[in-house]
Motif scaffolding. Sequence first.
Motif, PDB file in Angstrom:
ATOM      1  N   HIS A 184      69.974 -23.508 -22.741  1.00 44.60           N
ATOM      2  CA  HIS A 184      68.975 -23.659 -21.709  1.00 44.60           C
ATOM      3  C   HIS A 184      67.997 -24.270 -22.535  1.00 44.60           C
ATOM      4  O   HIS A 184      68.019 -24.672 -23.533  1.00 44.60           O
ATOM      5  CB  HIS A 184      68.840 -22.510 -21.221  1.00 44.60           C
ATOM      6  CG  HIS A 184      69.819 -21.774 -20.613  1.00 44.60           C
ATOM      7  ND1 HIS A 184      69.922 -21.825 -18.852  1.00 44.60           N
ATOM      8  CD2 HIS A 184      71.007 -20.837 -20.815  1.00 44.60           C
ATOM      9  CE1 HIS A 184      70.976 -21.165 -18.445  1.00 44.60           C
ATOM     10  NE2 HIS A 184      71.601 -20.484 -19.717  1.00 44.60           N
ATOM     11  N   GLY A 185      67.057 -24.579 -21.683  1.00 44.32           N
ATOM     12  CA  GLY A 185      65.500 -24.774 -22.175  1.00 44.32           C
ATOM     13  C   GLY A 185      64.925 -23.472 -21.977  1.00 44.32           C
ATOM     14  O   GLY A 185      65.095 -22.696 -21.506  1.00 44.32           O
ATOM     15  N   HIS A 186      63.830 -23.393 -22.814  1.00 45.28           N
ATOM     16  CA  HIS A 186      62.781 -22.353 -22.849  1.00 45.28           C
ATOM     17  C   HIS A 186      62.329 -21.801 -21.553  1.00 45.28           C
ATOM     18  O   HIS A 186      62.274 -20.806 -21.237  1.00 45.28           O
ATOM     19  CB  HIS A 186      61.658 -22.574 -23.658  1.00 45.28           C
ATOM     20  CG  HIS A 186      61.777 -22.337 -25.578  1.00 45.28           C
ATOM     21  ND1 HIS A 186      63.068 -21.911 -25.769  1.00 45.28           N
ATOM     22  CD2 HIS A 186      61.223 -22.970 -26.182  1.00 45.28           C
ATOM     23  CE1 HIS A 186      62.839 -22.008 -27.145  1.00 45.28           C
ATOM     24  NE2 HIS A 186      61.990 -22.630 -27.402  1.00 45.28           N
ATOM     25  N   GLY A 187      61.828 -22.884 -20.778  1.00 46.89           N
ATOM     26  CA  GLY A 187      61.273 -22.646 -19.403  1.00 46.89           C
ATOM     27  C   GLY A 187      62.264 -22.012 -18.536  1.00 46.89           C
ATOM     28  O   GLY A 187      61.897 -20.972 -18.003  1.00 46.89           O
ATOM     29  N   ASP A 188      63.601 -22.483 -18.500  1.00 49.68           N
ATOM     30  CA  ASP A 188      64.476 -22.034 -17.578  1.00 49.68           C
ATOM     31  C   ASP A 188      64.868 -20.672 -17.861  1.00 49.68           C
ATOM     32  O   ASP A 188      65.278 -19.766 -17.323  1.00 49.68           O
ATOM     33  CB  ASP A 188      65.482 -22.896 -16.959  1.00 49.68           C
ATOM     34  CG  ASP A 188      66.847 -23.001 -17.794  1.00 49.68           C
ATOM     35  OD1 ASP A 188      67.496 -22.030 -17.439  1.00 49.68           O
ATOM     36  OD2 ASP A 188      67.033 -24.004 -18.521  1.00 49.68           O
TER      37      ASP A 188
ATOM     38  N   SER B 212      63.718 -24.081 -11.229  1.00 49.24           N
ATOM     39  CA  SER B 212      62.750 -24.795 -11.796  1.00 49.24           C
ATOM     40  C   SER B 212      62.788 -26.293 -11.449  1.00 49.24           C
ATOM     41  O   SER B 212      63.837 -26.736 -11.134  1.00 49.24           O
ATOM     42  CB  SER B 212      62.579 -24.447 -13.236  1.00 49.24           C
ATOM     43  OG  SER B 212      63.985 -25.028 -13.824  1.00 49.24           O
TER      44      SER B 212
ATOM     45  N   GLY C 139      64.967 -26.344 -27.014  1.00 47.27           N
ATOM     46  CA  GLY C 139      63.582 -25.741 -26.949  1.00 47.27           C
ATOM     47  C   GLY C 139      63.129 -25.795 -25.548  1.00 47.27           C
ATOM     48  O   GLY C 139      63.559 -25.694 -24.411  1.00 47.27           O
TER      49      GLY C 139
ATOM     50  N   SER D  46      63.586 -18.240 -19.791  1.00 43.78           N
ATOM     51  CA  SER D  46      62.273 -17.196 -19.535  1.00 43.78           C
ATOM     52  C   SER D  46      62.401 -17.031 -18.037  1.00 43.78           C
ATOM     53  O   SER D  46      62.098 -16.017 -17.716  1.00 43.78           O
ATOM     54  CB  SER D  46      60.961 -17.897 -20.387  1.00 43.78           C
ATOM     55  OG  SER D  46      60.567 -18.971 -19.870  1.00 43.78           O
ATOM     56  N   ASN D  47      62.368 -18.112 -17.299  1.00 36.98           N
ATOM     57  CA  ASN D  47      62.588 -18.022 -15.841  1.00 36.98           C
ATOM     58  C   ASN D  47      63.530 -17.231 -15.303  1.00 36.98           C
ATOM     59  O   ASN D  47      63.522 -16.255 -14.490  1.00 36.98           O
ATOM     60  CB  ASN D  47      62.704 -19.399 -15.344  1.00 36.98           C
ATOM     61  CG  ASN D  47      61.758 -19.756 -14.085  1.00 36.98           C
ATOM     62  OD1 ASN D  47      61.011 -18.760 -13.700  1.00 36.98           O
ATOM     63  ND2 ASN D  47      61.599 -20.888 -13.718  1.00 36.98           N
TER      64      ASN D  47
ATOM     65  N   GLN E 148      54.628 -26.641 -15.448  1.00 34.71           N
ATOM     66  CA  GLN E 148      55.195 -26.882 -14.156  1.00 34.71           C
ATOM     67  C   GLN E 148      54.223 -27.138 -13.081  1.00 34.71           C
ATOM     68  O   GLN E 148      54.100 -27.563 -12.189  1.00 34.71           O
ATOM     69  CB  GLN E 148      56.453 -25.786 -13.861  1.00 34.71           C
ATOM     70  CG  GLN E 148      57.322 -26.405 -12.639  1.00 34.71           C
ATOM     71  CD  GLN E 148      58.384 -25.491 -12.542  1.00 34.71           C
ATOM     72  OE1 GLN E 148      59.623 -25.794 -12.889  1.00 34.71           O
ATOM     73  NE2 GLN E 148      58.379 -24.299 -11.631  1.00 34.71           N
TER      74      GLN E 148
ATOM     75  N   PHE F 126      55.409 -21.696 -19.139  1.00 32.55           N
ATOM     76  CA  PHE F 126      56.063 -22.842 -18.414  1.00 32.55           C
ATOM     77  C   PHE F 126      55.978 -23.050 -16.993  1.00 32.55           C
ATOM     78  O   PHE F 126      56.004 -23.809 -16.404  1.00 32.55           O
ATOM     79  CB  PHE F 126      57.789 -22.713 -18.843  1.00 32.55           C
ATOM     80  CG  PHE F 126      58.010 -23.099 -20.136  1.00 32.55           C
ATOM     81  CD1 PHE F 126      58.412 -24.435 -20.322  1.00 32.55           C
ATOM     82  CD2 PHE F 126      58.036 -22.399 -21.218  1.00 32.55           C
ATOM     83  CE1 PHE F 126      58.528 -24.800 -21.838  1.00 32.55           C
ATOM     84  CE2 PHE F 126      58.157 -22.702 -22.461  1.00 32.55           C
ATOM     85  CZ  PHE F 126      58.508 -24.076 -22.693  1.00 32.55           C
TER      86      PHE F 126
ATOM     87  N   GLU G  39      61.783 -29.267 -20.103  1.00 31.45           N
ATOM     88  CA  GLU G  39      60.698 -28.962 -19.067  1.00 31.45           C
ATOM     89  C   GLU G  39      59.602 -30.031 -19.432  1.00 31.45           C
ATOM     90  O   GLU G  39      58.907 -30.247 -18.433  1.00 31.45           O
ATOM     91  CB  GLU G  39      60.369 -27.790 -19.097  1.00 31.45           C
ATOM     92  CG  GLU G  39      61.579 -26.580 -18.343  1.00 31.45           C
ATOM     93  CD  GLU G  39      62.343 -26.233 -19.882  1.00 31.45           C
ATOM     94  OE1 GLU G  39      62.315 -26.462 -20.937  1.00 31.45           O
ATOM     95  OE2 GLU G  39      63.241 -25.246 -19.180  1.00 31.45           O
TER      96      GLU G  39
END
Lengths: 287, 262
Positions: free
Chosen positions: A102-106, A123, B132, A108-109, B93, B88, B136
Amino acid sequence: MAELTSLRMAVESLVRDGDFVAMEGFTHLIPFAAGHEVIRQRRKNLVLVRLTPDLVYDQMIGAGCARKLIFSWGGNPGVGSLHRLRDAVEHGWPQPLELEEHGHGDLSNAYVAGASNLPFAVSRAYAGSDLPRHSDAIRFIECPFTGERLAAVPSVRPDVTVIHAQKADRKGNVLLWGILGVQKEAVLAARRAIVTVEEVVDELEAWPNACILPHWTVSAVCRVPGGAHPSYAHGYYERDNLFYQAWDAISRDRESFLAWVKRHILETDSFEEFKRVLQEGLAKEVG
Amino acid sequence: MSAQHPFTAAEMMTVAAARLLRNGDVCFVGIGLPSAAANLARLTHAPDVVLIYESGPIGAKPEVLPLSIGDGSLAETADTVVSTSEIFRYWLQGGRVTVGFLGAAQIDRFANINTTVIGDYARPQVRLPGAGGAPEIATCAGKVILVLRQSARAFVERVDFITSVGHLDGGDARSRLGLPGQGPVAVVTDLCLMTPDSLTKELTVTHLHPGVSAEKVRAATGWNIRLAESLEETAAPSFSELETLRQLQRRTALAHGRAPEA
């Protein structure tokens, strides 16, 4: 209801073979002592999730605890590769390791969604990326209101989450500060939670908005001073950057890795003894 | 060399990247080269730049360069520290980040970014650390600046894997996908500065660093790279830029026992 107990007993009763396990901490407060205890008790076939696998999962993967890793950045920060992770992925040693990226944003989401008792997180990411093509865990949905195409990922709901924190009081209320990563979300997303702490105090003396996990959200609290080493605990000790650099050589080949794990983890009976053995090793090097 | 003060190619790269940040930018900073450049900007012409790191610090003003993305120095010097999910969700976002400053293992002629694998995904020749926060950031930051060393292995016609989206196959591909950010607007290397062509989005060399020939850039690029008709020379680092960078590196080396990459 948090029970104040030893780390050995907490891992014995709360981490089971095959569990879905999150051990979180973003550079800061990484629960190394707990990771070692999982290795010491020879847990098998764990599905591990963590934004940044770091050395703690490199050790667990190399020691044969894991069959799958869900992650977003798998390197040794500022140093290079995680050699045990790469050996498992590239050569299946000591066992094949399935990856979910994944990416960190998704990711953590996905913890937020887990803590929110939702099946998935949305996201605005991954349009144009190749990651969704290689993962069942990233799909696209249409917003029911605007029609916008958004990325969806399944929520993360671990069987057990393990974190390290600065303090707990005698009831087991936990206080952490500094870089928080996704620890709070990871605890609230999990069925069971173990927290190791630097110290147990009478009063937390925290501000009303401080990051506190009430004792009834945590299964066990274990006092393990230094338990985040070689990462750091804000207000207690600094990151041991030299250990992160030394790990590159220790972990580079299987023999030196196995010797290190045997001497430092399997042949020690606690994190206290691990620290003593580590110090002796350093003293020898310097002397 | 037209420079008055001797400098290395790595120093030129960091200085050239730092100059692209504006005072007042809100910058989402990647670790390594981007972090060095972003902090150099803060210590020189952009004292009010807001540096955001994915571990949660907002408005970090570290005295030394962090070795990793969650160093304590970032938290101690930040205006506030929030959770990674909040960074994020609300800040990136939410549209508050004007610039994403990223590194990469491999990029291509349309500035797509690969940090996942070299070779086939299922059977990689080299397994890289992974995404990483870059997918995003590349999607949502107002614009993206890339900084990495130039070689024919790193600059390829087409990346083996698009981890984070650049301009895809060029033209208006980004806007057709509805991506909120403009994507890469500059690539800074140790040899030159490239920007995407305004229409085709193909990377075009606009500035050669002092002492670097066009042939050298061509040899270090895996496709037949375009050079701008009005090709310019990058201004050499000023005395103050160099001194500030070197002091930062010295403090960092002392603090960590060794220097991160310039």
